[in-house]
Design a protein around this motif. Structure first.
Motif, mmCIF file in Angstrom:
data_model
loop_
_atom_site.group_PDB
_atom_site.id
_atom_site.type_symbol
_atom_site.label_atom_id
_atom_site.label_comp_id
_atom_site.label_asym_id
_atom_site.label_seq_id
_atom_site.Cartn_x
_atom_site.Cartn_y
_atom_site.Cartn_z
ATOM 1 N N LEU A 66 0.836 -1.203 0.000
ATOM 2 C CA LEU A 66 0.000 0.000 0.000
ATOM 3 C C LEU A 66 0.869 1.250 0.000
ATOM 4 O O LEU A 66 0.826 2.059 0.926
ATOM 5 C CB LEU A 66 -0.928 -0.018 1.218
ATOM 6 C CG LEU A 66 -1.871 -1.224 1.308
ATOM 7 C CD1 LEU A 66 -2.838 -1.064 2.471
ATOM 8 C CD2 LEU A 66 -2.600 -1.434 -0.003
ATOM 9 N N PRO A 111 2.352 4.214 -2.881
ATOM 10 C CA PRO A 111 2.271 4.699 -4.269
ATOM 11 C C PRO A 111 3.529 4.440 -5.092
ATOM 12 O O PRO A 111 3.440 4.002 -6.247
ATOM 13 C CB PRO A 111 2.032 6.200 -4.101
ATOM 14 C CG PRO A 111 1.374 6.329 -2.765
ATOM 15 C CD PRO A 111 2.005 5.262 -1.911
ATOM 16 N N GLU A 143 -8.315 -2.006 -1.225
ATOM 17 C CA GLU A 143 -7.138 -1.260 -0.762
ATOM 18 C C GLU A 143 -5.980 -1.443 -1.736
ATOM 19 O O GLU A 143 -5.330 -0.473 -2.142
ATOM 20 C CB GLU A 143 -6.744 -1.716 0.642
ATOM 21 C CG GLU A 143 -7.794 -1.334 1.678
ATOM 22 C CD GLU A 143 -7.467 -1.854 3.064
ATOM 23 O OE1 GLU A 143 -6.485 -2.604 3.223
ATOM 24 O OE2 GLU A 143 -8.209 -1.503 4.000
ATOM 25 N N MET A 174 -6.672 0.417 -4.813
ATOM 26 C CA MET A 174 -6.413 1.847 -4.716
ATOM 27 C C MET A 174 -4.918 2.135 -4.749
ATOM 28 O O MET A 174 -4.497 3.189 -5.237
ATOM 29 C CB MET A 174 -7.080 2.424 -3.464
ATOM 30 C CG MET A 174 -8.600 2.477 -3.653
ATOM 31 S SD MET A 174 -9.512 3.130 -2.233
ATOM 32 C CE MET A 174 -9.076 4.874 -2.334
ATOM 33 N N ALA A 175 -4.137 1.203 -4.261
ATOM 34 C CA ALA A 175 -2.684 1.366 -4.377
ATOM 35 C C ALA A 175 -2.288 1.324 -5.855
ATOM 36 O O ALA A 175 -1.460 2.122 -6.312
ATOM 37 C CB ALA A 175 -1.962 0.256 -3.602
ATOM 38 N N ALA A 203 -3.142 4.544 -7.378
ATOM 39 C CA ALA A 203 -2.159 5.557 -6.976
ATOM 40 C C ALA A 203 -0.878 5.370 -7.783
ATOM 41 O O ALA A 203 -0.233 6.346 -8.202
ATOM 42 C CB ALA A 203 -1.872 5.445 -5.476
ATOM 43 N N ARG A 224 -1.313 6.825 -11.289
ATOM 44 C CA ARG A 224 -1.137 8.276 -11.294
ATOM 45 C C ARG A 224 0.335 8.632 -11.146
ATOM 46 O O ARG A 224 0.871 9.494 -11.849
ATOM 47 C CB ARG A 224 -1.923 8.919 -10.145
ATOM 48 C CG ARG A 224 -3.420 8.931 -10.322
ATOM 49 C CD ARG A 224 -4.070 9.877 -9.313
ATOM 50 N NE ARG A 224 -3.753 9.542 -7.932
ATOM 51 C CZ ARG A 224 -4.450 8.675 -7.207
ATOM 52 N NH1 ARG A 224 -5.491 8.047 -7.712
ATOM 53 N NH2 ARG A 224 -4.104 8.423 -5.964
ATOM 54 N N PRO A 233 -5.663 2.308 6.215
ATOM 55 C CA PRO A 233 -4.596 1.938 5.270
ATOM 56 C C PRO A 233 -4.578 2.774 3.995
ATOM 57 O O PRO A 233 -3.508 3.087 3.465
ATOM 58 C CB PRO A 233 -4.911 0.476 4.958
ATOM 59 C CG PRO A 233 -5.633 -0.027 6.154
ATOM 60 C CD PRO A 233 -6.437 1.135 6.660
ATOM 61 N N VAL A 234 -5.758 3.135 3.480
ATOM 62 C CA VAL A 234 -5.769 3.879 2.227
ATOM 63 C C VAL A 234 -5.486 5.367 2.399
ATOM 64 O O VAL A 234 -5.383 6.097 1.406
ATOM 65 C CB VAL A 234 -7.108 3.707 1.465
ATOM 66 C CG1 VAL A 234 -7.232 2.278 0.952
ATOM 67 C CG2 VAL A 234 -8.285 4.098 2.328
ATOM 68 N N ARG A 288 -2.817 6.873 3.132
ATOM 69 C CA ARG A 288 -1.558 7.257 2.477
ATOM 70 C C ARG A 288 -1.656 7.148 0.964
ATOM 71 O O ARG A 288 -0.744 7.561 0.250
ATOM 72 C CB ARG A 288 -0.426 6.388 2.993
ATOM 73 C CG ARG A 288 -0.668 4.913 2.733
ATOM 74 C CD ARG A 288 0.369 4.093 3.436
ATOM 75 N NE ARG A 288 1.695 4.568 3.135
ATOM 76 C CZ ARG A 288 2.801 4.112 3.691
ATOM 77 N NH1 ARG A 288 2.694 3.173 4.622
ATOM 78 N NH2 ARG A 288 3.970 4.562 3.358
ATOM 79 N N LEU A 289 -2.753 6.542 0.494
ATOM 80 C CA LEU A 289 -2.938 6.419 -0.952
ATOM 81 C C LEU A 289 -3.777 7.559 -1.507
ATOM 82 O O LEU A 289 -4.019 7.649 -2.710
ATOM 83 C CB LEU A 289 -3.629 5.092 -1.278
ATOM 84 C CG LEU A 289 -2.908 3.824 -0.801
ATOM 85 C CD1 LEU A 289 -3.774 2.599 -1.033
ATOM 86 C CD2 LEU A 289 -1.567 3.683 -1.511
ATOM 87 N N ALA A 290 -4.252 8.419 -0.602
ATOM 88 C CA ALA A 290 -5.110 9.525 -1.050
ATOM 89 C C ALA A 290 -4.289 10.498 -1.890
ATOM 90 O O ALA A 290 -3.057 10.451 -1.910
ATOM 91 C CB ALA A 290 -5.716 10.235 0.154
#
Lengths: 333, 333
Positions: free
Chosen positions: A225, A227, A251, A254-255, A258, A261, B280-281, B283-285
């Motif tokens: 997790l 980026p 999760e 979403m990693a 990230a 991006r 957990p997510v 830090r992925l924001a």
DNA sequence: CTGTTAGCGCGTTCAC
DNA sequence: GTGAACGCGCTAACAG
């Protein structure tokens, strides 16, 4: 109505009020077969019990029968998601309808060994997310626990209770992406080793889905997790011709997003992503995350049925149907 | 060693092996005060118990004493986050060290009423996230439950057990933003009404923090987990001169971040955001979310101490120190 | 058929 | 240090 409790109400109180013996109270309240009690007596007992707010002492009943109505669920010490939380909530309800009480016990290192726990609670069944040793299983069985199940874990003789729905999840991810025209898939595996008992059946499902759809096996990469690391995975996937990835859960998905991006790319055009669970923040992702959800209520009912059957000595019910999983389509795939 | 269990080992077995009476076994194993047992006998009993793998039957003990070693924790039917999961895990350990067993019961509508539950388990204490009715409380007390606590809820006579840490969270958010030079704060309140027992003390903490720092009261807006609606809130905040917002939790904070992007703005320059929980997510924001975490282990120890004190009839321990909360600094504020 | 009497299960605790 | 009763629900054996 008159619930002016001061002490515990016992079956003796009910018997006195109904003008019968304690045995009769027991027969009526338990609908004991082969014991015929007249409707009148029956009614008086039931009324008395209701108006006194009688609830049998679980301790006494357990002491006598050697088994309580409690179903113990041992949680692992690794992070469980909201999916499991929802499952437990539904399981609690499904068991309650069968006269069973769910007691969840969060594990912790500082805890006493689990043997202490079941010796103390004398549960009717024990469910766990972690493996039991053979010695533990035989000891519990000997102590009267009707069902001992590790919900997930390495598929041994028979598959684990929760494997099927996990496999369906992975399969559906692959099917969805294949339906979108993708032919080369990636699989984003979680970084935490303790999650592998969930991750492995999901990945297995994705592999099956690929076979069914005539696709090559997925390119598996572990994605923490973070980026930056995720961006490396994304770059590697792209270099291998991967155009879409199935993530272990939202999760990890979403990693990956990230990472996309961070790599200066865009989802879903450069890389499509599909997660699992539909956590609340999935729709807040950039872009909003397409994901697979499971009907936890249905899984819970199945699990409760399995427990009930085991306690009654009946064969296990049919497995959950394939439609317990469903795609929630958003922009990422 | 010889643990070839077939039936339950009872105190009679231990007594036989040690060559003493069951009463003696009980006295030794419970360290009963005012009972003098010779060291030799004591040793023989302990050895016998150990070699037989003796564990007293909780049912029999509960039946006799009228109270079990179980601490029942009732979960609400609204979504609880991983924060609560961590708290329960630590609580389980902290209680275990005190000889108590935590049993968590996830609520569900289909469930029987809670009275069924505590009547059945005869717990030593009951913790809940929801309010009890006065009738329920008195009934439980009468039935022998030593402590009945609603952890959160409207602060009545005394504040709730979990209020303080919640207040500290809100206060720390405000202090952090003030320290960054912000003078006009917003507060992003959750959309789910059932969360207000957590949200209200957090907001109260933020208000206190503003007063302490000499800032105006925060501009409160409800923010659902939806980018479009969040964008409207962001626009309104900006129009009101707000430059930073405290969010109820990380999910709401991520909604605010999504709103910032949707409004064509950038965090933290156009609007700084701080969350709660460090999920957990976080830090992925985009950008990675600054957030406040709570030392759940410390809170759990305090809670366990409160339970133990209540059961023993001792006064409650001192409240948790202010340093149970801490800021995790990332890019969003 | 209808319902009762009696004793069990197991740890605790009072009185000797 | 021991014998015995107790807490409460279950159920086999038995009486009306």
């Amino acid at each position: 109505m008159a619930e002016r409790n001061t002490k515990r109400v016992t079956s003796a109180d009910v018997a006195r009020m109904a003008g019968v013996s304690r045995a009769t109270v027991s027969y009526v309240l338990n609908d004991t077969p082969h014991q015929t009690i007249s409707a009148g007596t029956r009614g008086r007992v039931l009324d008395a019990a209701a108006s006194l707010g009688y609830a049998p002492s679980a301790a006494a009943r357990t002491l006598r029968t050697g088994r309580s109505d409690v179903v113990l669920c041992l949680l692992p010490d690794w992070p469980i998601g909201s999916e499991v939380g929802a499952l437990l909530t539904h399981l609690s309800g499904a068991l309650a309808r069968r006269g069973l009480t769910l007691a969840v016990h969060p594990a912790s290192r500082e805890d006493r060994p689990i043997s202490e726990l079941w010796k103390v609670l004398t549960p009717a069944a024990v469910l766990a997310f972690e493996e039991f040793s053979f010695a533990e299983i035989t000891a519990m069985r000997a102590a009267g626990v009707a069902l001992v199940v590790a919900l997930v874990g390495p598929a041994r003789p028979e598959p684990r209770e929760l494997h099927l729905s996990q496999r369906l999840v992975g399969r559906l991810q692959a099917e969805h992406l294949a339906g979108l025209g993708h032919t080369r898939l990636g699989y984003a595996y979680p970084d935490d080793d303790r999650l592998r008992y969930f991750a492995d059946p999901r990945l297995a499902g994705t592999r099956e889905g690929c076979v069914d759809q005539g696709l090559a096996q997925p390119e598996v990469r572990t994605v923490p997790l973070d980026p930056a690391t995720a961006a490396e995975a994304v770059t590697a996937w792209r270099a291998a011709g991967v155009t879409a990835v199935c993530a272990y859960n939202d999760e990890v998905a979403m990693a990956v997003l990230a990472g996309v991006r961070r790599a200066g790319l865009n989802a879903p055009v450069d890389l499509a992503v599909i997660g699992v669970d539909d956590i609340p923040v999935a729709r807040l992702a950039e872009p909003p995350l397409t994901t697979v959800t499971t009907d936890q209520a249905a899984v819970a009912v199945h699990l409760a049925g399995t427990v009930e059957a085991a306690i009654a000595g009946r064969p296990a019910p049919a497995p959950v149907p394939a439609d317990v999983v469903r795609v929630v389509r958003r922009e990422s795939a």
